[in-house]
Design an enzyme around this catalytic site. Structure first.
Site, PDB file in Angstrom:
ATOM      1  CG  HIS A 353      -4.836  -2.197   3.386  1.00 32.56           C
ATOM      2  ND1 HIS A 353      -5.344  -1.139   4.107  1.00 32.56           N
ATOM      3  CD2 HIS A 353      -5.747  -2.475   2.427  1.00 32.56           C
ATOM      4  CE1 HIS A 353      -6.528  -0.799   3.602  1.00 32.56           C
ATOM      5  NE2 HIS A 353      -6.792  -1.601   2.589  1.00 32.56           N
ATOM      6  N   GLY A 354      -1.321  -5.561   2.818  1.00 29.83           N
ATOM      7  CA  GLY A 354       0.061  -5.994   2.975  1.00 29.83           C
ATOM      8  C   GLY A 354       0.391  -6.329   4.413  1.00 29.83           C
TER       9      GLY A 354
END
Length: 522
Positions: A353-354
């Site tokens: 998710h970064g």
């Protein structure tokens, strides 16, 4: 004639006596030398015995066959090269678990009874090895290669351990898959607490075997809410729900899923070289630590493994993370409240998710985050690029953040500020918010699949001093409706033209009577 003969005899006897005396003196000198040698040898034996006794004081675990305990033999100081592992074809050395040499001591888990067959629970052997290693400054706790060690939840604790212990992990450590081991649930599987100067290094693997947790995850597990921003082309088609399906096995799953490796309340800790894979939840967590150094480290879990953050930072400061590859089912790196002076660079992230700051301010709590730098990052096939997420109703602030030189590829939303974060089915609207100020984005380039920028700031506490420099983001293809940049209550400046144009950013600052920041609250 008799007197003459008598005289000669007397002189002869005298001469013979002198010769005999000299021979005896020479013999006595040689004897003295040999006695000295014996005395020296005896002292060496005594010294070695004394050293062995000291070794016993430091080594409480027994040999592999349990005959002798703790004997440490004196030897020349080890070289700087790592100690060779015990070959699997050879039995571990009998005698004490400690190997003392120079200024360090080696404690091999095999010498404390560990089997390393992947079936036998080796927790007790690891506890005994730690008990011995803990007492010796700069000791080395050895987990040898070519062995697989099954460990139940275990804590390697201070605060009375000596500093600068090295945990040399070259083998594989695996978690139990039987839920009975975890009781009603534990926050962590492997934990290091209240230690100074600890280093975990090597080429080994920590395997949480988390798939048994992901597939029967409790239905109320929090889910990242960013998919709410994604609108499929065919909005009538319901994609697979991000929430786990109910299962007859759910009742057997503990309500809390463990983090694979956690550090708590420690100073100057290092993690390097090792790999953590398939954790039930977070892979590596630092909580209340000062001085954290992570490099040449990797995380590997599938992109659909729920809540499996790669590295999670909380209440920690003076953190350096670099040269690391992170693949997981949640944030590659998550920076939570209480973090400051964090420098992250040269990271490969994806799937995941970064890299996120937050979520912050849940349940009206105070969050304080400052002086964060994230640069030289490559992201591929992630949900977000760089993100800040806060809950409504929170307090505190985030300030002094730089995201620089981020290369994104097939990332849904590369730049995100979401002050309406909610990982529940429904969240109530609240006026309070964590204040965001001094957030700088520069040289963020690559491809996106949903929208380039999403800035959703608080109505009552807008984001201020947001700057964008050399932003160049292009759509990959129309798998989704593609949107332009979105901004809400976001103030700052465009230091260079951007691709695409980010016209929604309010240039300057909000009116002075519109906001009231309390930067002293932290």
């Amino acid at each position: 004639m008799y007197m003459k003969m008598k005289g000669l005899s007397f002189r002869g006897l005298t001469f013979m006596f002198v010769v005999a005396f000299l021979v005896w003196s020479s013999s006595l000198g040689g004897c003295h030398g040999r006695a000295t040698g014996k005395h020296w040898s005896k002292n060496r034996v005594a010294s070695a015995t004394h050293s062995s006794k000291k070794g016993k004081a430091h080594s409480h675990g027994g040999g592999h066959n349990g005959n002798r305990r703790g004997g440490a033999s004196k030897t020349k100081p080890p070289s700087t090269k790592p100690k060779q592992d015990v070959p699997p074809s050879l039995p571990p050395q009998k005698g004490g678990g400690g190997f003392k040499g120079g200024h360090s001591s080696m404690f091999n888990v095999l010498n404390f009874g560990a089997r390393g067959d992947g079936v036998t629970d080796d927790t007790k052997a690891f506890q005994d090895t730690w008990k011995a290693s803990c007492k010796v400054a700069a000791s080395t706790f050895i987990v040898p290669s070519n062995y697989v060690f099954l460990l139940s939840p275990i804590s390697f604790s201070g605060p009375y351990c000596q500093p600068d212990i090295i945990f040399q992990l070259d083998g594989t450590i695996i978690a139990p898959t039987d839920f009975k081991v975890w009781g009603k649930g534990l926050l962590q599987w492997l934990q290091f607490t209240k230690l100074v100067g600890l280093t975990i290094q090597g080429h080994g693997v920590i395997d949480g075997r988390g798939s048994v947790w992901w597939h029967v995850s409790p239905f109320h597990d929090p889910i990242d809410d960013e998919p709410k921003l994604f609108i499929p082309l065919n909005s009538t088609v319901q994609e697979k729900s991000p929430f786990p399906e109910r299962s007859e096995l759910v009742g057997k799953v503990p309500s809390i899923k463990p983090t694979a490796l956690r550090f708590y309340g420690s100073f100057n800790v290092t993690v390097t070289g090792i790999k953590i894979q398939n954790s039930p939840q977070c892979h590596l967590k630092f909580d209340n630590c000062i001085g954290v150094f992570v490099h040449n480290f990797s995380v590997s879990s599938p992109g659909d493994s729920l809540n499996t953050d790669g590295i999670h930072l909380q209440n920690s400061k003076d953190v350096l993370i670099h040269s690391t590859t992170l693949s997981c089912g949640d944030d590659c790196i998550s920076i939570q409240t209480g973090c400051s002076n964090v420098y992250i660079h040269n990271i490969n992230c994806g799937p995941g998710h970064g890299i996120s700051i937050g979520s912050l301010g849940k349940d009206n709590t105070k969050a304080c985050v400052s002086n964060i730098t994230v640069r030289d990052v490559i992201m591929h096939n992630t949900m977000n690029g760089v993100r800040i997420k806060t809950w409504q109703g929170g307090l505190g602030f985030v300030q002094g953040v730089l995201f620089s030189n981020i290369q994104v590829s097939e990332v849904k939303i590369p730049i995100v500020i979401d002050q309406f974060y909610c990982d529940k089915v429904k969240c109530s609207n609240q006026t309070g918010a964590v204040a965001l100020s001094g957030i700088n984005y520069e040289r963020i380039r690559g491809t996106y699949t949903v929208k380039p920028v999403h800035f959703a700031c608080s109505d009552n506490l807008p984001c201020t001093d947001i700057s964008l420099t050399a932003i160049e983001l292009k759509p990959l293809q129309e798998l989704y409706h593609l949107y332009g940049a979105f901004c809400w209550q976001t103030f700052g400046e465009l230091r260079t033209p951007t691709v695409p144009p980010i016209d929604c950013l309010h240039i300057g600052k909000p009116s002075s009577n519109q906001i009231q920041y309390d930067f002293d609250s932290c």
